[in-house]
Scaffold this active site. Structure first.
Site, PDB file in Angstrom:
ATOM      1  CG  PHE A 131      68.976  11.683  30.643  1.00  0.00           C
ATOM      2  CD1 PHE A 131      68.940  10.865  29.513  1.00  0.00           C
ATOM      3  CD2 PHE A 131      69.028  11.063  31.884  1.00  0.00           C
ATOM      4  CE1 PHE A 131      68.965   9.474  29.631  1.00  0.00           C
ATOM      5  CE2 PHE A 131      69.051   9.683  32.011  1.00  0.00           C
ATOM      6  CZ  PHE A 131      69.013   8.891  30.877  1.00  0.00           C
TER       7      PHE A 131
ATOM      8  CE  LYS B 254      68.288  21.916  35.955  1.00  0.00           C
ATOM      9  NZ  LYS B 254      69.074  20.875  35.240  1.00  0.00           N
TER      10      LYS B 254
ATOM     11  CD  GLU C 279      72.726  18.636  34.523  1.00  0.00           C
ATOM     12  OE1 GLU C 279      71.493  18.616  34.364  1.00  0.00           O
ATOM     13  OE2 GLU C 279      73.265  18.370  35.604  1.00  0.00           O
ATOM     14  NE  ARG C 280      72.726  13.441  32.802  1.00  0.00           N
ATOM     15  CZ  ARG C 280      72.266  12.392  33.462  1.00  0.00           C
ATOM     16  NH1 ARG C 280      72.351  11.204  32.925  1.00  0.00           N
ATOM     17  NH2 ARG C 280      71.722  12.531  34.635  1.00  0.00           N
TER      18      ARG C 280
ATOM     19  CB  SER D 204      67.037   9.968  40.216  1.00  0.00           C
ATOM     20  OG  SER D 204      67.621  11.119  40.788  1.00  0.00           O
TER      21      SER D 204
ATOM     22  CB  CYS E  20      60.233   6.767  34.302  1.00  0.00           C
ATOM     23  SG  CYS E  20      58.805   7.453  33.499  1.00  0.00           S
TER      24      CYS E  20
ATOM     25  CD  GLU F  59      65.277   4.230  37.613  1.00  0.00           C
ATOM     26  OE1 GLU F  59      65.987   5.093  38.151  1.00  0.00           O
ATOM     27  OE2 GLU F  59      64.211   4.503  37.027  1.00  0.00           O
TER      28      GLU F  59
HETATM   29  P1  NAD Z   1      68.332  13.190  37.778  1.00  0.00           P
HETATM   30  O1  NAD Z   1      67.584  13.086  39.043  1.00  0.00           O
HETATM   31  O2  NAD Z   1      69.788  12.935  37.798  1.00  0.00           O
HETATM   32  O3  NAD Z   1      68.160  14.664  37.154  1.00  0.00           O
HETATM   33  C1  NAD Z   1      66.907  15.269  36.998  1.00  0.00           C
HETATM   34  C2  NAD Z   1      67.056  16.769  37.109  1.00  0.00           C
HETATM   35  O4  NAD Z   1      67.540  17.091  38.417  1.00  0.00           O
HETATM   36  C3  NAD Z   1      68.037  17.386  36.125  1.00  0.00           C
HETATM   37  O5  NAD Z   1      67.496  18.571  35.619  1.00  0.00           O
HETATM   38  C4  NAD Z   1      69.289  17.634  36.954  1.00  0.00           C
HETATM   39  O6  NAD Z   1      70.005  18.756  36.535  1.00  0.00           O
HETATM   40  C5  NAD Z   1      68.746  17.858  38.352  1.00  0.00           C
HETATM   41  N1  NAD Z   1      69.638  17.359  39.398  1.00  0.00           N
HETATM   42  C6  NAD Z   1      70.473  16.287  39.317  1.00  0.00           C
HETATM   43  N2  NAD Z   1      71.117  16.123  40.483  1.00  0.00           N
HETATM   44  C7  NAD Z   1      70.686  17.091  41.315  1.00  0.00           C
HETATM   45  C8  NAD Z   1      70.971  17.420  42.673  1.00  0.00           C
HETATM   46  N3  NAD Z   1      71.843  16.724  43.384  1.00  0.00           N
HETATM   47  N4  NAD Z   1      70.336  18.473  43.221  1.00  0.00           N
HETATM   48  C9  NAD Z   1      69.449  19.174  42.509  1.00  0.00           C
HETATM   49  N5  NAD Z   1      69.126  18.909  41.221  1.00  0.00           N
HETATM   50  C10 NAD Z   1      69.737  17.872  40.628  1.00  0.00           C
HETATM   51  O7  NAD Z   1      67.604  12.243  36.724  1.00  0.00           O
HETATM   52  P2  NAD Z   1      68.052  11.882  35.244  1.00  0.00           P
HETATM   53  O8  NAD Z   1      69.231  10.981  35.299  1.00  0.00           O
HETATM   54  O9  NAD Z   1      68.122  13.101  34.401  1.00  0.00           O
HETATM   55  O10 NAD Z   1      66.770  11.066  34.745  1.00  0.00           O
HETATM   56  C11 NAD Z   1      66.604   9.689  34.972  1.00  0.00           C
HETATM   57  C12 NAD Z   1      65.752   9.434  36.196  1.00  0.00           C
HETATM   58  O11 NAD Z   1      64.492  10.082  36.062  1.00  0.00           O
HETATM   59  C13 NAD Z   1      65.416   7.963  36.379  1.00  0.00           C
HETATM   60  O12 NAD Z   1      65.489   7.646  37.745  1.00  0.00           O
HETATM   61  C14 NAD Z   1      63.988   7.843  35.884  1.00  0.00           C
HETATM   62  O13 NAD Z   1      63.249   6.786  36.436  1.00  0.00           O
HETATM   63  C15 NAD Z   1      63.441   9.156  36.310  1.00  0.00           C
HETATM   64  N6  NAD Z   1      62.270   9.525  35.522  1.00  0.00           N
HETATM   65  C16 NAD Z   1      61.055   9.470  36.132  1.00  0.00           C
HETATM   66  C17 NAD Z   1      59.920   9.780  35.414  1.00  0.00           C
HETATM   67  C18 NAD Z   1      58.582   9.721  36.068  1.00  0.00           C
HETATM   68  O14 NAD Z   1      57.635  10.204  35.471  1.00  0.00           O
HETATM   69  N7  NAD Z   1      58.440   9.163  37.253  1.00  0.00           N
HETATM   70  C19 NAD Z   1      60.019  10.169  34.073  1.00  0.00           C
HETATM   71  C20 NAD Z   1      61.277  10.227  33.495  1.00  0.00           C
HETATM   72  C21 NAD Z   1      62.395   9.902  34.228  1.00  0.00           C
END
Ligand code: NAD
Length: 500
Positions: A148, A172, A175-176, A225, A280, A381
């Site tokens: 998101f 994909k 969704e937020r 994450s 991140c 985090e």
């Molecule tokens: P998230 O992991 O909750 O979601 C990321 C994606 O995964 C979304 O599209 C979501 O729909 C999907 N998803 C969520 N739960 C899932 C599951 N159980 N099974 C399959 N798919 C699932 O992350 P977020 O809250 O959207 O983003 C924040 C996180 O992303 C933080 O931990 C941040 O550090 C990380 N991030 C990392 C980078 C990087 O380059 N390393 C960059 C941006 C964000």
């Protein structure tokens, strides 16, 4: 109620019975609903991609580069609208949203060089009359699953390069805040990309699992994450897919006693509180070495108290709300855990109420001092506007903190000493290191990625790593008959074979 649909074959379409809420985090109210897709929607998008792919593979890299040039211009021309779409659903300020778009545009700019980036290698006369050359060929259909916090920048790390390499792409988004990704693909088609080359399927875990299980998808790029990244990595591998999965972070900034404290202080607060800490590469831990802590705190305290928290569209806002009620509660709980575990909460940003935005998910900047390694606020985090100061008696102790952390996305050191800076750059087991730079995000012609639990899979995002990720290398060894035919050969060739 505004309904956000999928974007497939150049059209907004429905598909799937479930709906998700998309909030305006500044007012804490549902702004739109998003359709959550299913297997049927994914399969429909894939069948369209397959058809488009046959013509797209024939399009020359030079023509694809042309489309990229058009695309770059369109993204720039539509920056205001794109930023508005990001900010209203994410909550970050308009200027911050524009900055993140700019970082994405730089990747498109890199993709403009695709004819050069796809060049292979050639060796003449590897044996007598024999030449060897290598090609980079597309994988087929690739998919991207994005978080998101950067709803335009991270999709732009992925699909422009994947498609410039000759692949089709299924996105994909989170969704937020899904609206801006659809706008990105509409503009890509306006730039000349065929409809259906990039499709957007909205959804949650159900769609993600369909992507991972789909036999026609060759590779998956994920950013989010670490918990989900690890899941994506393992499941993709079990379905024989290539995968790059970038995860969470806990980025440390080490401030040495010889650092320019004014410079370090300004860098620190921008890196900690920009985008409400939802980056991140945000700095969430400041490691104050020697006698730095008190000087640093007296420098940053008034500056932090001056940070203006407000809605995205108030030009005076330095940071907006956090993305959701869930994030708001999680961050507040972590702050409470920090005080319970004995850290000093010097600045408490909880409980702020803004007139007209009383239900918004606002948390003001928080500053903890005397944070210890065993505390939850140090180990988790937080992904919010919370900065922890850890006091360290010397450089070695500070370096060990960085090295012992399970995450390895970014880190930085502020010092005037070249020897310390060089040692830190060599020793830190972290993917992106800054020397007197707080957020060392590489420019688009390098690659972005962490180490340890911040990445799963062997490829970073964008730059040359992305070109390697989105292509297969084929190596051709060729010899043209010169009149004399040698007949079949049944034993394994030896070195002399090339000399024949
Ligand atoms: P998230 O992991 O909750 O979601 C990321 C994606 O995964 C979304 O599209 C979501 O729909 C999907 N998803 C969520 N739960 C899932 C599951 N159980 N099974 C399959 N798919 C699932 O992350 P977020 O809250 O959207 O983003 C924040 C996180 O992303 C933080 O931990 C941040 O550090 C990380 N991030 C990392 C980078 C990087 O380059 N390393 C960059 C941006 C964000």
């Amino acid at each position: 109620m505004n309904l956000i649909k999928h974007y497939i074959n150049g059209k907004k379409v429905e598909g799937g019975d479930r709906r998700g809420n998309v909030f305006n985090p500044a007012i804490g109210e549902v702004a739109s609903e998003v359709i959550l897709g299913n297997k049927e929607v994914v399969e429909n998008a894939i069948s369209i991609s397959k058809r488009v792919l046959t013509e797209w593979r024939e399009i020359t890299p030079a023509k694809r580069a042309n489309i990229m040039f058009n695309y770059k211009k369109l993204l720039e021309d539509n920056a205001n609208e794109i930023a508005e779409l990001v900010s209203v659903e994410h909550g970050k300020t308009i200027e911050d949203a524009k900055g993140s778009l700019q970082r994405g545009i730089e990747v498109v700019e890199f993709a403009c060089g695709i004819p050069n980036l796809l060049k292979g290698e050639f060796s003449n006369q590897v044996g007598s009359g024999i030449d060897t050359f290598s090609l980079k060929q597309p994988l087929g259909i690739c998919a991207g699953i994005t978080p998101f916090n950067f709803p335009v920048m991270i999709p732009l790390w992925m699909f422009p390069l994947a498609t410039a390499c000759g692949n089709a792409f299924l996105l994909k988004p989170s969704e937020r805040d899904p609206s801006s990704s659809i706008k990105l693909v509409e503009l890509y088609e306006q730039a000349g990309a065929p409809k259906g080359l990039v499709n957007v399927v909205n959804g949650d875990k159900e769609v993600v699992d369909c992507i991972l299980e789909n036999k026609d998808i060759a590779a998956v790029s994920f950013v989010g994450s670490s918990k989900v990244a690890s899941y994506i990595y393992q499941k993709s591998a079990s379905f024989n897919k290539r995968v790059q999965a970038l995860g969470s972070a806990k980025n440390h900034m080490v401030i040495m006693p010889d650092a320019d404290i004014d410079q370090a202080a300004d860098a620190l607060i921008g890196a900690a509180y920009g985008s409400a800490g939802e980056r991140c590469m945000a700095i969430s831990v400041a490691v104050a070495v020697g006698d730095v802590a008190d000087k640093l705190i007296s420098n940053i305290e008034p500056k932090i108290n001056n940070i203006k928290v407000g809605p995205y569209n108030d030009q005076k806002s330095d940071m907006g709300p956090v993305v959701s009620k869930e994030a708001f509660d999680r961050i507040n709980n972590l702050i409470s855990s920090g005080t319970k575990e004995g850290a000093d909460l010097i600045i408490d940003g909880r409980g702020i109420k803004l007139q007209g935005y009383e239900n918004g998910y606002f948390i003001g900047p928080c500053l903890f001092d005397k944070v210890k390694k065993n505390m939850k606020i140090y180990n988790e985090e937080i992904f919010g506007p919370v900065l922890s100061i850890v006091r360290s008696s010397n450089y070695e102790e500070a370096l060990n903190l960085v090295k012992d952390n399970v995450y390895g996305n970014g880190c930085s050191i502020f010092t005037r000493d070249g020897d310390t800076a060089r040692n830190f750059s060599n020793e830190a087991n972290i993917g992106m290191v800054g020397v007197n730079i707080p957020i060392p995000v590489p420019v688009a012609y390098f690659s972005f990625g962490g180490w340890k639990n911040s990445i799963f899979g062997g490829h970073n995002a964008y730059g040359m790593d992305a070109i390697r990720f989105y292509t297969n290398v084929k190596t051709v060894t060729s010899k043209w008959p010169q009149g004399v035919r040698q007949g079949a050969e049944f034993k394994m060739p030896t070195l002399g074979w090339y000399e024949a």
